[in-house]
Scaffold this active site. Structure first.
Site, PDB file in Angstrom:
ATOM      1  N   HIS A 277       0.816  -1.326   0.033  1.00 12.54           N
ATOM      2  CA  HIS A 277      -0.175   0.075  -0.075  1.00 12.54           C
ATOM      3  C   HIS A 277       0.844   1.364  -0.116  1.00 12.54           C
ATOM      4  O   HIS A 277       1.787   1.253   0.574  1.00 12.54           O
ATOM      5  CB  HIS A 277      -1.182  -0.120   1.078  1.00 12.54           C
ATOM      6  CG  HIS A 277      -0.548   0.142   2.404  1.00 12.54           C
ATOM      7  ND1 HIS A 277      -0.097   1.366   3.236  1.00 12.54           N
ATOM      8  CD2 HIS A 277      -0.082  -0.893   3.363  1.00 12.54           C
ATOM      9  CE1 HIS A 277       0.482   1.002   4.314  1.00 12.54           C
ATOM     10  NE2 HIS A 277       0.296  -0.112   4.511  1.00 12.54           N
TER      11      HIS A 277
ATOM     12  N   ASP B  14      -0.370   4.376   0.599  1.00 13.38           N
ATOM     13  CA  ASP B  14      -0.977   5.514   2.029  1.00 13.38           C
ATOM     14  C   ASP B  14      -0.333   5.414   3.027  1.00 13.38           C
ATOM     15  O   ASP B  14       0.385   4.229   3.424  1.00 13.38           O
ATOM     16  CB  ASP B  14      -2.546   5.365   1.787  1.00 13.38           C
ATOM     17  CG  ASP B  14      -2.930   4.207   2.578  1.00 13.38           C
ATOM     18  OD1 ASP B  14      -2.542   3.089   1.982  1.00 13.38           O
ATOM     19  OD2 ASP B  14      -3.920   4.261   3.362  1.00 13.38           O
TER      20      ASP B  14
ATOM     21  N   ASP C 227       5.953   1.364   7.406  1.00 20.65           N
ATOM     22  CA  ASP C 227       4.770   0.935   6.996  1.00 20.65           C
ATOM     23  C   ASP C 227       4.022   1.620   5.772  1.00 20.65           C
ATOM     24  O   ASP C 227       3.332   2.851   5.997  1.00 20.65           O
ATOM     25  CB  ASP C 227       3.794   1.437   8.231  1.00 20.65           C
ATOM     26  CG  ASP C 227       2.274   0.630   8.208  1.00 20.65           C
ATOM     27  OD1 ASP C 227       2.128  -0.133   7.104  1.00 20.65           O
ATOM     28  OD2 ASP C 227       1.478   1.147   8.780  1.00 20.65           O
TER      29      ASP C 227
ATOM     30  N   GLU D 294      -5.306   1.534   2.079  1.00 28.78           N
ATOM     31  CA  GLU D 294      -5.208   0.372   2.949  1.00 28.78           C
ATOM     32  C   GLU D 294      -5.297   0.738   4.588  1.00 28.78           C
ATOM     33  O   GLU D 294      -6.040  -0.017   5.375  1.00 28.78           O
ATOM     34  CB  GLU D 294      -3.865  -0.258   2.974  1.00 28.78           C
ATOM     35  CG  GLU D 294      -3.677  -1.567   3.684  1.00 28.78           C
ATOM     36  CD  GLU D 294      -3.312  -1.440   5.336  1.00 28.78           C
ATOM     37  OE1 GLU D 294      -3.156  -2.549   5.863  1.00 28.78           O
ATOM     38  OE2 GLU D 294      -2.815  -0.387   5.494  1.00 28.78           O
ATOM     39  N   GLU D 295      -5.010   1.990   4.813  1.00 27.98           N
ATOM     40  CA  GLU D 295      -4.960   2.468   6.449  1.00 27.98           C
ATOM     41  C   GLU D 295      -6.365   2.962   6.718  1.00 27.98           C
ATOM     42  O   GLU D 295      -6.519   3.063   7.956  1.00 27.98           O
ATOM     43  CB  GLU D 295      -3.838   3.616   6.379  1.00 27.98           C
ATOM     44  CG  GLU D 295      -2.384   3.437   6.263  1.00 27.98           C
ATOM     45  CD  GLU D 295      -1.867   2.693   7.235  1.00 27.98           C
ATOM     46  OE1 GLU D 295      -2.495   2.133   8.289  1.00 27.98           O
ATOM     47  OE2 GLU D 295      -0.716   2.411   7.362  1.00 27.98           O
TER      48      GLU D 295
ATOM     49  N   GLU E 181       3.992  -6.346   4.024  1.00 23.03           N
ATOM     50  CA  GLU E 181       3.873  -5.620   4.959  1.00 23.03           C
ATOM     51  C   GLU E 181       4.926  -6.033   5.997  1.00 23.03           C
ATOM     52  O   GLU E 181       5.603  -6.846   6.078  1.00 23.03           O
ATOM     53  CB  GLU E 181       2.390  -6.024   5.815  1.00 23.03           C
ATOM     54  CG  GLU E 181       1.303  -5.456   5.234  1.00 23.03           C
ATOM     55  CD  GLU E 181       0.978  -4.073   5.401  1.00 23.03           C
ATOM     56  OE1 GLU E 181       1.713  -3.219   6.337  1.00 23.03           O
ATOM     57  OE2 GLU E 181      -0.368  -3.783   5.379  1.00 23.03           O
TER      58      GLU E 181
END
Length: 377
Positions: A82, A84, A111, A143-144, A171
């Site tokens: 991801h 974001d 992250d 994703e967040e 991740e």
């Protein structure tokens, strides 16, 4: 240091320097537009066929799909990450990458821009060496917050002619393949009472009192839930409108973390069983994501073994939080493994560049070995 390792470190710094805070979490934030443009230009130049996929109803939030060349019959591997990040409260220069030895600090470093950089540079190395495997990068938005990026990309895969055999999500796991991750269910519980003057409480029904008894029941039951690998707690509570009035309403949010084998439906039933007898109460599911567990055998399990052998790890990481593996598992067998650091979602976020290098260096050879083994079956 190999070329792919050097490239992964450099790209990590480039990505941290790009503001991609999720506007679903921070209204007016930058979102993923600039980082998608940056990566698309790079991957176009590296020989990938790229496509931007926007999530419906997201105000144009883009995700990037980049398809490497391949032959019919080659195993197809999705490499997912991801783009974001969460917000930057408490950070003085969140998008200025700061390197201190093998630590690189900045928002999103761990992250998961370090993981994304490793995936991209590894995929470029795979394409350059032309092994018998087709790599597809899915670099997603949101994703967040609500996972609208992965959901949109997954919906678009058939129209793009992509039928993946396995998915790797990078991740942060300290390079240890994940064996499981917990899901969650958020349940809204509301109690209805009857208002009365507080000098005559016998004329009313105190909804806050019902809520208090419920909270105590939740705390008592949480011990058994934790023993099964889940969790249970009240995270928000409110009630009443005014002093000197018996409160006629109260409500709370209950968070139930679910272990593999548990479902959101059973979590909701469990919460309803804890409602105080005789109370006028309702419990409704507000949001949920199911738990996930690595397949015991098949493509993802085989790839986890190859990757663990290369990195000196094994599939032992049990993630207490949710990631998007269940969404991808509905499409193909899925594996979660990637470089870590510290300070995730905090003001002191950093990524361990040794792990970024190791992951980027290992992945091309691991994919080649895995693809050769699959074709030999």
């Amino acid at each position: 240091m190999s070329d792919v390792a050097e490239a992964a470190v450099a790209l990590t710094a480039e990505l941290v320097a790009i503001d991609s805070v999720n506007p679903g979490l921070v209204p007016g934030a930058a979102g993923e537009d600039e980082i998608v443009r940056h990566l698309r230009a790079r991957l176009d130049a590296a020989g990938f066929a790229t496509q931007v996929v926007e999530a419906e109803g997201s105000g144009g939030r883009p995700s990037l799909v980049a398809v490497g060349p391949g032959s019919r019959g080659d195993p197809t591997v999705v490499l997912n990450g991801h783009l974001d990040t969460v917000g930057v409260a408490g950070m003085t220069a969140p998008h200025t990458p700061v390197r201190d030895g093998d630590r690189l600090s900045g928002r999103g470093a761990a992250d998961m821009k370090g993981g994304v950089a490793a995936l991209v540079t590894a995929a470029e190395a795979v394409v350059a060496s032309r092994p018998p495997v087709r790599v597809v990068l899915t670099l997603v938005a949101d994703e967040e917050d609500a996972s609208r990026g992965s959901e949109a990309v997954i919906t678009a895969l058939p129209s793009l002619g992509i039928r993946p055999d396995v998915c790797v999500i990078a991740e942060p796991t300290d390079l240890t393949p994940a064996r499981s991750l917990r899901g969650f269910a958020v349940v809204r519980v509301r109690f209805e009472g009857r208002a009365a003057h507080s000098s005559q409480p016998e004329l009313g029904v105190n909804a806050v009192s019902h809520l208090g008894r419920f909270v105590m029941s939740v705390d008592a039951h949480a011990l058994a839930v934790r023993a099964r690998g889940g969790d249970l707690m009240v995270t928000v509570a409110r009630g009443g409108d005014s002093p000197f009035v018996v409160p006629e309403w109260a409500e709370c949010l209950v968070e139930r973390r679910t272990a593999p084998g548990e479902s959101a439906a059973t979590a909701l039933a469990e919460v309803r069983d804890l409602l105080p007898p005789g109370a006028d109460a309702t419990a409704e599911l507000q949001a949920y994501r199911e738990a996930w567990e690595l397949d015991a055998e098949g493509p993802a399990a085989e790839l986890a073994t190859h990757l663990g052998d290369a990195l000196g790890t094994s599939a032992t990481f049990a993630a207490p939080y949710w990631m998007e593996a269940p969404l991808w598992q509905a499409v193909c067998p899925t594996l979660v493994c990637g470089p870590s650091g510290g300070g995730l979602h905090a003001a002191d976020e950093w990524v361990d560049l040794r792990q970024v290098r190791a992951f980027a260096e290992a992945l091309p050879g691991v994919l080649r070995e895995w693809a050769d083994a699959r074709r030999a079956h």
